[in-house]
Write a protein that holds these residues in place. Structure first.
Motif, mmCIF file in Angstrom:
data_model
loop_
_atom_site.group_PDB
_atom_site.id
_atom_site.type_symbol
_atom_site.label_atom_id
_atom_site.label_comp_id
_atom_site.label_asym_id
_atom_site.label_seq_id
_atom_site.Cartn_x
_atom_site.Cartn_y
_atom_site.Cartn_z
ATOM 1 N N ALA A 110 0.899 -1.288 0.038
ATOM 2 C CA ALA A 110 0.014 -0.019 -0.036
ATOM 3 C C ALA A 110 0.998 1.212 0.081
ATOM 4 O O ALA A 110 0.689 2.309 -0.723
ATOM 5 N N LEU A 111 2.055 1.346 0.763
ATOM 6 C CA LEU A 111 2.840 2.299 0.736
ATOM 7 C C LEU A 111 3.361 2.421 -0.557
ATOM 8 O O LEU A 111 3.641 3.938 -1.090
ATOM 9 N N GLN A 112 3.870 1.747 -1.387
ATOM 10 C CA GLN A 112 4.498 1.564 -2.486
ATOM 11 C C GLN A 112 3.234 2.176 -3.579
ATOM 12 O O GLN A 112 3.806 2.962 -4.449
ATOM 13 N N ARG A 113 2.159 1.703 -3.719
ATOM 14 C CA ARG A 113 1.124 2.114 -4.511
ATOM 15 C C ARG A 113 0.743 3.523 -4.176
ATOM 16 O O ARG A 113 0.506 4.369 -4.964
ATOM 17 N N ALA A 114 0.727 3.929 -2.753
ATOM 18 C CA ALA A 114 0.455 5.433 -2.429
ATOM 19 C C ALA A 114 1.339 6.332 -3.030
ATOM 20 O O ALA A 114 1.251 7.476 -3.490
ATOM 21 N N ALA A 115 2.785 5.877 -3.021
ATOM 22 C CA ALA A 115 3.818 6.633 -3.434
ATOM 23 C C ALA A 115 3.764 6.838 -4.899
ATOM 24 O O ALA A 115 3.753 7.940 -5.713
ATOM 25 N N GLU A 116 3.382 5.690 -5.791
ATOM 26 C CA GLU A 116 3.212 5.836 -7.088
ATOM 27 C C GLU A 116 2.049 6.747 -7.537
ATOM 28 O O GLU A 116 2.145 7.645 -8.553
ATOM 29 N N ILE A 117 1.004 6.781 -6.658
ATOM 30 C CA ILE A 117 -0.280 7.558 -7.138
ATOM 31 C C ILE A 117 0.080 9.025 -6.855
ATOM 32 O O ILE A 117 -0.184 9.946 -7.632
ATOM 33 N N ARG A 118 0.847 9.485 -5.863
ATOM 34 C CA ARG A 118 1.551 10.720 -5.687
ATOM 35 C C ARG A 118 2.277 11.219 -6.579
ATOM 36 O O ARG A 118 2.293 12.425 -7.171
ATOM 37 N N GLU A 119 3.186 10.297 -7.191
ATOM 38 C CA GLU A 119 4.075 10.762 -8.273
ATOM 39 C C GLU A 119 3.393 10.993 -9.532
ATOM 40 O O GLU A 119 3.522 11.908 -10.415
ATOM 41 N N LEU A 120 2.257 10.074 -9.737
ATOM 42 C CA LEU A 120 1.579 10.132 -10.996
ATOM 43 C C LEU A 120 0.799 11.528 -10.898
ATOM 44 O O LEU A 120 0.682 12.243 -12.047
ATOM 45 N N LYS A 121 0.135 11.907 -9.850
ATOM 46 C CA LYS A 121 -0.591 13.101 -9.707
ATOM 47 C C LYS A 121 0.253 14.419 -10.068
ATOM 48 O O LYS A 121 -0.193 15.382 -10.548
ATOM 49 N N GLN A 122 1.594 14.132 -9.349
ATOM 50 C CA GLN A 122 2.542 15.401 -9.410
ATOM 51 C C GLN A 122 2.746 15.605 -10.793
ATOM 52 O O GLN A 122 2.931 16.691 -11.542
#
Length: 207
Positions: free
Chosen positions: A117-129
């Protein structure tokens, strides 16, 4: 490497303290919240890497809190619950949950789910940025094109000369070309709006 920060939201103090202690043993930085509203407030302020949210909370529900966190702070959640039926899982999915943990929690067993979940959350933040940066670049590119057109029409010059004017002003003001272009477009829009309103008032006949 910085520790991953987890906000643990559960109204049961015993569960909150016990689970937080176990998570810290795996080198997580853990914050605690005892209600949904407190979780939203802390999440918006601290922007943790992940929120572990109890489904049942004394004020707003975990689902409501998760939706607010996603909307206001782009923070992702996984849910805690004593139940594992399809209704709860479906509600968690609708709230954008990255995982679903059933109490009682054995941190060693659920650690892969938390790390995933931490890895997926980081990917989501990076994508939104990335999406935000792309949107800004496209908008500035559009405004730069409009500004070049305005300067070409105003001074009867080529597009290369118009762009050079923008670039020169950019250097003088120590701002990006896109910002200079946006300011020019905005100023022209304001002038057009002012003159249009003045024309309407001048040509409006009293009853």
């Amino acid at each position: 490497m910085a520790k991953a920060q987890i906000l643990l939201a559960d109204d049961d103090r015993v569960i909150r303290v016990t689970l937080a202690k176990s998570l810290r043993q795996y080198d997580f930085d853990v914050l605690g919240a005892s209600s949904g509203n407190e979780a939203v407030e802390m999440g918006c302020e601290m922007k943790p890497d992940l929120v572990i949210m109890d489904f049942q909370m004394p004020d707003i529900t975990g689902v409501e809190a998760a939706l607010l966190l996603r909307e206001k702070a782009d923070v992702s959640c996984i849910f805690l619950s004593a139940y594992s039926d399809e209704e709860f899982v479906a509600k968690a999915a609708e709230a954008g949950a990255l995982g679903y943990l059933v109490k009682p929690i054995d941190v060693q067993q659920v650690l892969p789910s938390i790390e995933s979940a931490l890895q997926r959350a980081a990917e989501i933040r990076e994508l939104k940025q990335t999406e935000s940066q792309l949107s800004t670049a496209l908008q500035q590119g559009r405004e730069t094109s409009i500004a070049i057109g305005i300067l070409m029409a105003r001074y009867n010059i080529s597009s290369e000369q118009a762009f050079e004017m923008l670039r020169s002003e950019s250097r003088n003001q120590r701002k990006k070309v896109g910002l200079i272009a946006a300011e020019l477009v905005k100023s022209v829009d304001n002038v057009n709006r002012f003159t249009g309103d003045m024309f309407d008032r001048t040509n409006t006949k009293p009853n």
